[in-house]
Design a protein around this motif. Structure first.
Motif, PDB file in Angstrom:
ATOM      1  N   UNK A  68       0.837  -1.204   0.000  1.00 31.48           N
ATOM      2  CA  UNK A  68       0.000   0.000   0.000  1.00 31.48           C
ATOM      3  C   UNK A  68       0.879   1.265   0.000  1.00 31.48           C
ATOM      4  N   UNK A  69       1.884   1.271   0.866  1.00 33.02           N
ATOM      5  CA  UNK A  69       2.766   2.446   0.970  1.00 33.02           C
ATOM      6  C   UNK A  69       3.570   2.659  -0.307  1.00 33.02           C
ATOM      7  N   UNK A  70       4.040   1.555  -0.898  1.00 32.27           N
ATOM      8  CA  UNK A  70       4.821   1.676  -2.143  1.00 32.27           C
ATOM      9  C   UNK A  70       3.954   2.317  -3.235  1.00 32.27           C
ATOM     10  N   UNK A  71       2.707   1.831  -3.337  1.00 31.74           N
ATOM     11  CA  UNK A  71       1.793   2.362  -4.358  1.00 31.74           C
ATOM     12  C   UNK A  71       1.561   3.856  -4.130  1.00 31.74           C
ATOM     13  N   UNK A  72       1.344   4.224  -2.887  1.00 33.54           N
ATOM     14  CA  UNK A  72       1.063   5.634  -2.548  1.00 33.54           C
ATOM     15  C   UNK A  72       2.252   6.526  -2.917  1.00 33.54           C
ATOM     16  N   UNK A  73       3.447   6.110  -2.495  1.00 36.11           N
ATOM     17  CA  UNK A  73       4.640   6.924  -2.762  1.00 36.11           C
ATOM     18  C   UNK A  73       4.902   7.056  -4.258  1.00 36.11           C
ATOM     19  N   UNK A  74       4.645   5.946  -4.968  1.00 32.00           N
ATOM     20  CA  UNK A  74       4.880   5.932  -6.424  1.00 32.00           C
ATOM     21  C   UNK A  74       3.958   6.940  -7.124  1.00 32.00           C
ATOM     22  N   UNK A  75       2.678   6.896  -6.803  1.00 32.10           N
ATOM     23  CA  UNK A  75       1.732   7.814  -7.463  1.00 32.10           C
ATOM     24  C   UNK A  75       2.059   9.255  -7.077  1.00 32.10           C
ATOM     25  N   UNK A  76       2.358   9.457  -5.794  1.00 35.55           N
ATOM     26  CA  UNK A  76       2.641  10.823  -5.329  1.00 35.55           C
ATOM     27  C   UNK A  76       3.860  11.409  -6.060  1.00 35.55           C
ATOM     28  N   UNK A  77       4.894  10.583  -6.238  1.00 36.51           N
ATOM     29  CA  UNK A  77       6.107  11.140  -6.846  1.00 36.51           C
ATOM     30  C   UNK A  77       6.070  11.103  -8.382  1.00 36.51           C
ATOM     31  N   UNK A  78       5.451  10.055  -8.949  1.00 36.72           N
ATOM     32  CA  UNK A  78       5.515   9.929 -10.415  1.00 36.72           C
ATOM     33  C   UNK A  78       4.327  10.576 -11.138  1.00 36.72           C
ATOM     34  N   UNK A 162      -6.057  -7.331 -10.372  1.00 37.83           N
ATOM     35  CA  UNK A 162      -5.728  -7.565 -11.777  1.00 37.83           C
ATOM     36  C   UNK A 162      -5.164  -8.991 -11.885  1.00 37.83           C
ATOM     37  N   UNK A 163      -5.077  -9.541 -13.109  1.00 40.09           N
ATOM     38  CA  UNK A 163      -4.612 -10.933 -13.236  1.00 40.09           C
ATOM     39  C   UNK A 163      -3.249 -11.181 -12.586  1.00 40.09           C
ATOM     40  N   UNK A 164      -2.405 -10.140 -12.495  1.00 51.84           N
ATOM     41  CA  UNK A 164      -1.093 -10.352 -11.850  1.00 51.84           C
ATOM     42  C   UNK A 164      -1.181 -10.250 -10.317  1.00 51.84           C
ATOM     43  N   UNK A 165      -2.386 -10.105  -9.812  1.00 49.06           N
ATOM     44  CA  UNK A 165      -2.580 -10.121  -8.351  1.00 49.06           C
ATOM     45  C   UNK A 165      -2.424  -8.760  -7.693  1.00 49.06           C
ATOM     46  N   UNK A 166      -2.194  -7.723  -8.484  1.00 52.51           N
ATOM     47  CA  UNK A 166      -2.021  -6.386  -7.887  1.00 52.51           C
ATOM     48  C   UNK A 166      -3.327  -5.594  -8.006  1.00 52.51           C
ATOM     49  N   UNK A 167      -3.354  -4.500  -7.245  1.00 51.11           N
ATOM     50  CA  UNK A 167      -4.466  -3.546  -7.364  1.00 51.11           C
ATOM     51  C   UNK A 167      -3.873  -2.284  -7.974  1.00 51.11           C
ATOM     52  N   UNK A 168      -4.633  -1.604  -8.814  1.00 48.40           N
ATOM     53  CA  UNK A 168      -4.181  -0.346  -9.411  1.00 48.40           C
ATOM     54  C   UNK A 168      -3.638   0.574  -8.301  1.00 48.40           C
ATOM     55  N   UNK A 169      -2.369   1.014  -8.415  1.00 46.28           N
ATOM     56  CA  UNK A 169      -1.781   1.875  -7.376  1.00 46.28           C
ATOM     57  C   UNK A 169      -2.577   3.159  -7.142  1.00 46.28           C
ATOM     58  N   UNK A 170      -3.278   3.626  -8.180  1.00 45.54           N
ATOM     59  CA  UNK A 170      -4.069   4.857  -8.014  1.00 45.54           C
ATOM     60  C   UNK A 170      -5.272   4.599  -7.095  1.00 45.54           C
ATOM     61  N   UNK A 171      -5.837   3.406  -7.197  1.00 39.47           N
ATOM     62  CA  UNK A 171      -6.939   3.036  -6.290  1.00 39.47           C
ATOM     63  C   UNK A 171      -6.421   2.995  -4.852  1.00 39.47           C
ATOM     64  N   UNK A 172      -5.235   2.410  -4.688  1.00 40.06           N
ATOM     65  CA  UNK A 172      -4.650   2.320  -3.335  1.00 40.06           C
ATOM     66  C   UNK A 172      -4.316   3.715  -2.795  1.00 40.06           C
ATOM     67  N   UNK A 173      -3.862   4.582  -3.683  1.00 38.59           N
ATOM     68  CA  UNK A 173      -3.539   5.962  -3.264  1.00 38.59           C
ATOM     69  C   UNK A 173      -4.813   6.688  -2.823  1.00 38.59           C
ATOM     70  N   UNK A 174      -5.866   6.551  -3.629  1.00 38.72           N
ATOM     71  CA  UNK A 174      -7.147   7.185  -3.266  1.00 38.72           C
ATOM     72  C   UNK A 174      -7.638   6.639  -1.928  1.00 38.72           C
TER      73      UNK A 174
END
Ligand SMILES: NC(=O)c1ccc[n+]([C@@H]2O[C@H](COP(=O)([O-])OP(=O)(O)OC[C@H]3O[C@@H](n4cnc5c(N)ncnc54)[C@H](O)[C@@H]3O)[C@@H](O)[C@H]2O)c1
Ligand SMILES: N[C@H](CO)Cc1c[nH]c[nH+]1
Ligand SMILES: [Zn+2]
Length: 434
Positions: A68-78, A162-174
């Motif tokens: 969750x934290x990785x997804x959040x930081x990624x969206x915030x910075x990228x 998603x099929x690779x088992x992840x959730x869209x990082x933007x959803x996690x950020x929201x």
């Protein structure tokens, strides 16, 4: 996109309703099978259905803090512009929702009597965030923020992986911006069942809210009673009432914005001008191939897209109230005056610049809205969906004694002498001591 006269539409609507009922019977069999399996087998069934329907072979349903934290930081910075847009939208939603928060009350009709209503947030809520055909960070904001404003202790999200088992990082950020507590990788009827009954991984919720496809909507209907639900928020709908003062390209674009959600989304234009109907039809045809999701849109428009020509404004308003659309755009000349005449609609967009996506993403009012005619009796999702009420009653000794005989009279008329006795015992005790 089909153009129909009012009478033809009305006749077709009766036939469509019958066909829908038949389709729902088939859907019910599948949904009930899923619900029973999750009820009986918990996580085992949850993992199996996630593999079957979402093609994701998971080892954990819970999104870990690290993920969750990785997804959040990624969206915030990228994606700083997106992060800023979500933050701004979240603030608009918060501001709007705070205004809908009801406070309890107390009043004293007489000295010695105090009556009131105490409002308490729900303890544990499950928010379904759709994720099959599109990703919905905006729905995360719309559905989690009112729960947080209400003061819900635990807000849990479920959304298909998603099929690779992840959730869209933007959803996690929201989800983090909105203030959710946990996110689980599970969707469809199995998510609704898991929230309704609990599994080894998922906590049992007091209430399940949020939109979803037909499987989700139907599952919510079936678990209702064992758990509370907000409403049936199914496939998206838009109804635009327009006249020749509105560029047909605006109407067409707004209709297509909802058609792109799913093949079973419904887009309807109502007008009193046959020549204008043709212009909208042409625009729809022109715009479809220009859109990325043309295949979904084409099917949705072919199946559920209609332009309906009414005799006059009164007939158009009557039709709109019968449809009770999720989204209603009053786009024409008389928009402001027409608002008063609308009895049934989830959200009403007034004027040619209040395009539906404004409400989907940014304005503040909720985009989780009643669909399929249920705006006749349901409201947009709001803080009130996450709070419940208790009555409070206080009578002093003197006031109870004043009214003891009145209460006993009603209790005896019902033949409930135990009720009468509970009051009489106090009266007699007082008579003996005085
Ligand atoms: N009313 C609102 O506020 C609102 C907001 C956003 C989206 N929507 C609507 O929500 C819907 C989202 O649908 P979606 O499909 O993209 O996502 P979804 O998350 O609602 O559904 C995906 C899930 O459906 C299940 N599923 C798919 N095919 C199945 C099958 N054959 N058998 C059993 N289960 C199956 C799977 O479990 C999958 O995880 C759209 O119709 C959209 O219009 C409504
Ligand atoms: N129009 C949808 C409700 O019917 C909500 C939504 C989310 N994202 C885009 N649109
Ligand atoms: Zn939308």
């Amino acid at each position: 996109m089909q153009i129909l006269r009012y009478e033809t539409y009305k006749q077709n609507a009766v036939n469509t309703e019958k066909a829908t009922q038949l389709m729902q019977r088939n859907l019910d069999e599948q949904v009930l099978e899923i619900i029973r399996a999750v009820q009986e087998h918990g996580d085992e069934a949850a993992f199996a259905y996630t593999k079957k329907f979402d093609k994701a072979d998971l080892s954990s349903l819970l999104v870990s803090d690290e993920e969750w934290n990785i997804a959040f930081d990624k969206v915030k910075s990228e994606q700083p512009a997106l992060f800023q847009a979500l933050t701004e939208a979240a603030e608009n939603i918060r501001q709007y929702q705070r205004r809908t928060k009801e406070e309890g009350f107390q009043f004293s009709p007489q000295p010695g009597i105090r009556l009131g209503q105490k409002i308490t947030p729900l303890e544990r809520v499950g928010v379904y965030v759709p994720g099959g055909k599109a990703s919905y960070p905006s729905t995360v904001l719309m559905d989690v923020i009112p729960a947080v404003v209400a003061g819900v202790e635990q807000v849990v999200i479920t959304t298909p992986p998603r099929p690779d088992g992840t959730i869209d990082p933007v959803v996690l950020t929201a989800a983090k911006i909105a203030g959710a507590d946990q996110v689980f990788k599970i969707g469809g009827a199995q998510a609704v069942a898991a929230l309704a009954y609990g599994t080894e991984s998922l906590p049992k919720a007091d209430k399940i809210v949020g939109p979803g496809n037909a499987f989700v909507a139907r599952a919510k209907k079936w678990v209702f009673g064992d758990v509370a639900i907000d409403m049936i928020a199914g496939p998206s709908e838009i109804c635009a009432f327009a006249d020749n003062t509105v560029p047909p390209s605006y109407v067409a674009a707004d209709l297509l914005s909802q058609a792109e959600h799913a093949e079973d989304a419904a887009s309807i234009c109502v007008t009193t001008d046959a020549a204008y109907a043709e212009k909208v039809q042409k625009e729809v045809e022109r715009q479809i191939p220009l859109l990325e999701r043309a295949a979904i849109i084409r099917e949705s428009i072919q199946t559920n897209g209609k332009i309906i020509i009414c005799e006059d404004e009164a007939q158009a308003i009557e039709l709109i109230n019968t449809i009770a659309p999720e989204h209603l755009q009053l786009m024409g000349n008389n928009a402001e005056e027409q608002v008063e005449k609308i009895k049934h609609a989830g959200a009403i967009f007034i004027g040619p610049y209040s395009s539906e996506p404004l409400g989907d993403y940014f304005a503040g009012p909720n985009h989780t809205l009643p669909t399929n005619g249920t705006a006749r009796f349901s409201s947009p999702l709001g803080v009130y969906d996450f709070m419940k009420k208790s009555s409070t009653i206080h009578y002093s000794k003197e006031r109870l004694l004043d009214y003891a005989d009145t209460i006993i009279t009603i209790a005896e008329a019902e033949g409930l002498t135990g009720h009468a006795n509970a009051i009489r015992i106090r009266k007699e005790n007082n008579d003996a001591s005085s």
